[in-house]
Design a protein around this motif. Structure first.
Motif, PDB file in Angstrom:
ATOM      1  N   LYS A 115      14.876   5.675   5.639  1.00  0.00           N
ATOM      2  CA  LYS A 115      15.856   6.559   5.894  1.00  0.00           C
ATOM      3  C   LYS A 115      15.765   7.990   5.108  1.00  0.00           C
ATOM      4  N   ALA A 116      16.050   9.148   5.722  1.00  0.00           N
ATOM      5  CA  ALA A 116      16.214  10.303   4.835  1.00  0.00           C
ATOM      6  C   ALA A 116      17.518  10.817   5.027  1.00  0.00           C
ATOM      7  N   ILE A 117      18.144  11.423   3.998  1.00  0.00           N
ATOM      8  CA  ILE A 117      19.523  12.142   4.002  1.00  0.00           C
ATOM      9  C   ILE A 117      19.136  13.450   3.777  1.00  0.00           C
ATOM     10  N   ALA A 118      19.403  14.301   4.541  1.00  0.00           N
ATOM     11  CA  ALA A 118      19.253  16.019   4.250  1.00  0.00           C
ATOM     12  C   ALA A 118      20.368  16.502   3.584  1.00  0.00           C
ATOM     13  N   TYR A 119      20.137  17.534   2.890  1.00  0.00           N
ATOM     14  CA  TYR A 119      21.195  18.205   2.188  1.00  0.00           C
ATOM     15  C   TYR A 119      20.992  19.831   2.469  1.00  0.00           C
ATOM     16  N   LYS A 120      21.902  20.529   2.313  1.00  0.00           N
ATOM     17  CA  LYS A 120      21.714  22.052   2.375  1.00  0.00           C
ATOM     18  C   LYS A 120      22.955  22.514   1.751  1.00  0.00           C
ATOM     19  N   GLU A 121      22.407  23.397   0.461  1.00  0.00           N
ATOM     20  CA  GLU A 121      23.317  23.830  -0.633  1.00  0.00           C
ATOM     21  C   GLU A 121      24.066  22.764  -1.041  1.00  0.00           C
ATOM     22  N   GLY A 122      23.721  21.455  -1.333  1.00  0.00           N
ATOM     23  CA  GLY A 122      24.345  20.394  -1.971  1.00  0.00           C
ATOM     24  C   GLY A 122      25.153  19.518  -1.035  1.00  0.00           C
ATOM     25  N   LYS A 123      25.027  19.982   0.224  1.00  0.00           N
ATOM     26  CA  LYS A 123      26.098  19.159   1.297  1.00  0.00           C
ATOM     27  C   LYS A 123      25.252  18.381   2.235  1.00  0.00           C
ATOM     28  N   VAL A 124      25.436  17.109   2.779  1.00  0.00           N
ATOM     29  CA  VAL A 124      24.841  16.318   3.434  1.00  0.00           C
ATOM     30  C   VAL A 124      24.948  16.911   5.107  1.00  0.00           C
ATOM     31  N   THR A 132       0.758  -1.217  -0.091  1.00  0.00           N
ATOM     32  CA  THR A 132      -0.040  -0.182  -0.057  1.00  0.00           C
ATOM     33  C   THR A 132       0.885   1.297   0.222  1.00  0.00           C
ATOM     34  N   LYS A 133       0.420   2.519  -0.505  1.00  0.00           N
ATOM     35  CA  LYS A 133       1.166   3.559  -0.824  1.00  0.00           C
ATOM     36  C   LYS A 133       0.723   4.349   0.640  1.00  0.00           C
ATOM     37  N   ILE A 134       1.894   4.872   1.291  1.00  0.00           N
ATOM     38  CA  ILE A 134       1.962   5.500   2.503  1.00  0.00           C
ATOM     39  C   ILE A 134       2.794   6.886   2.330  1.00  0.00           C
ATOM     40  N   PRO A 135       2.002   7.970   2.260  1.00  0.00           N
ATOM     41  CA  PRO A 135       2.549   9.223   2.335  1.00  0.00           C
ATOM     42  C   PRO A 135       3.762   9.222   3.680  1.00  0.00           C
ATOM     43  N   VAL A 136       4.755   9.946   3.287  1.00  0.00           N
ATOM     44  CA  VAL A 136       6.023  10.175   4.127  1.00  0.00           C
ATOM     45  C   VAL A 136       6.547  11.655   3.983  1.00  0.00           C
ATOM     46  N   PHE A 137       6.599  11.915   5.282  1.00  0.00           N
ATOM     47  CA  PHE A 137       7.025  13.291   5.363  1.00  0.00           C
ATOM     48  C   PHE A 137       8.372  13.595   6.183  1.00  0.00           C
ATOM     49  N   VAL A 138       9.099  14.766   5.856  1.00  0.00           N
ATOM     50  CA  VAL A 138      10.487  14.924   6.251  1.00  0.00           C
ATOM     51  C   VAL A 138      10.417  16.161   6.712  1.00  0.00           C
ATOM     52  N   TYR A 139      11.127  16.431   7.983  1.00  0.00           N
ATOM     53  CA  TYR A 139      11.162  17.755   8.392  1.00  0.00           C
ATOM     54  C   TYR A 139      12.643  18.055   8.461  1.00  0.00           C
ATOM     55  N   THR A 140      13.290  19.228   7.941  1.00  0.00           N
ATOM     56  CA  THR A 140      14.791  19.091   7.904  1.00  0.00           C
ATOM     57  C   THR A 140      15.139  20.781   7.940  1.00  0.00           C
ATOM     58  N   ASN A 141      16.277  21.211   8.571  1.00  0.00           N
ATOM     59  CA  ASN A 141      16.565  22.599   8.411  1.00  0.00           C
ATOM     60  C   ASN A 141      17.564  22.599   7.327  1.00  0.00           C
ATOM     61  N   GLY A 142      17.411  21.585   6.267  1.00  0.00           N
ATOM     62  CA  GLY A 142      18.057  21.734   5.123  1.00  0.00           C
ATOM     63  C   GLY A 142      17.167  22.008   3.943  1.00  0.00           C
TER      64      GLY A 142
END
Length: 200
Positions: free
Chosen positions: A68-77, A15-25
């Motif tokens: 797993k979520a990997i966050a980026y800011k200006e292209g950097k992890v 089943t499709k489950i919506p996933v949300f990610v909150y980050t300062n990236g």
């Protein structure tokens, strides 16, 4: 980096489950069991406020395992976060923000109560009633679980888990000594923690 929701959806495999990610990236990439679900970018100019601060994958097909979520800011992890599919709740776990408090009758220690499985993963569906026992120069200043529909007292030696968690606030007394906190629940292993009350 914070991922929502939990990843325990027994019976909804495929089943499709919506996933949300909150980050300062400004962007993040989402993975399910190591397989990329693509990168999403914030839209700081959007009139929709959620698009300015929240990243969303609407069609993630549920399969047990690791999210797993990997966050980026200006292209950097800048960080990553994982959520595991948990097994059956096995035991309670206590984590204090401070293990030493000031014996002035006013200081506080916030203790997170969690239900975890045998591998140490949070069991997000646990809603057990927790009984708290306290010995030593301290008091239960409050309990809560974040459930907006709960009418239970904040001044109690019992609290229900909500999505596997609850909060216990310990207040100091004017005496010094060790405050021993023990938590129990039916069908779960108990846990205990020691808070030192000292003159500072």
């Amino acid at each position: 980096v914070h991922i929502l929701p939990h990843w325990n959806w027994a019976g909804k495999e495929g089943t499709k489950i919506p996933v949300f990610v909150y980050t300062n990236g400004d962007a993040a990439e989402l993975f399910v069991n190591g397989k990329s679900q693509g990168i999403q970018y914030k839209n700081p100019k959007s009139k929709n406020s959620t698009e300015r601060f929240r990243l969303m994958w609407k069609d993630v097909v549920y399969q047990p395992g690791e999210l797993k979520a990997i966050a980026y800011k200006e292209g950097k992890v800048i960080g990553e976060s994982t959520v595991q599919t948990a097994g059956k709740a096995h035991q309670l776990k206590l984590t204090a923000d401070r293990n030493t408090i000031n014996a002035d009758g006013m200081d506080l220690s916030y203790i997170l109560i969690e239900a975890i499985d045998k591998e140490g993963n949070l069991s997000p569906l646990a809603d057990n009633k927790i009984t708290i026992k306290l010995d030593g120069p301290g008091r239960i200043a409050g309990v809560g679980n974040g459930n907006p529909q709960s009418f239970n007292s904040f001044q109690s030696n019992q609290v229900n888990l909500f999505y596997g968690k609850a909060m216990l606030i310990i207040g100091s007394a004017s005496q010094t000594g060790d405050v021993k906190i023990n938590v129990t629940a039916d069908n779960l292993k108990s846990d205990q923690i020691l808070i030192q009350s000292k003159k500072q």
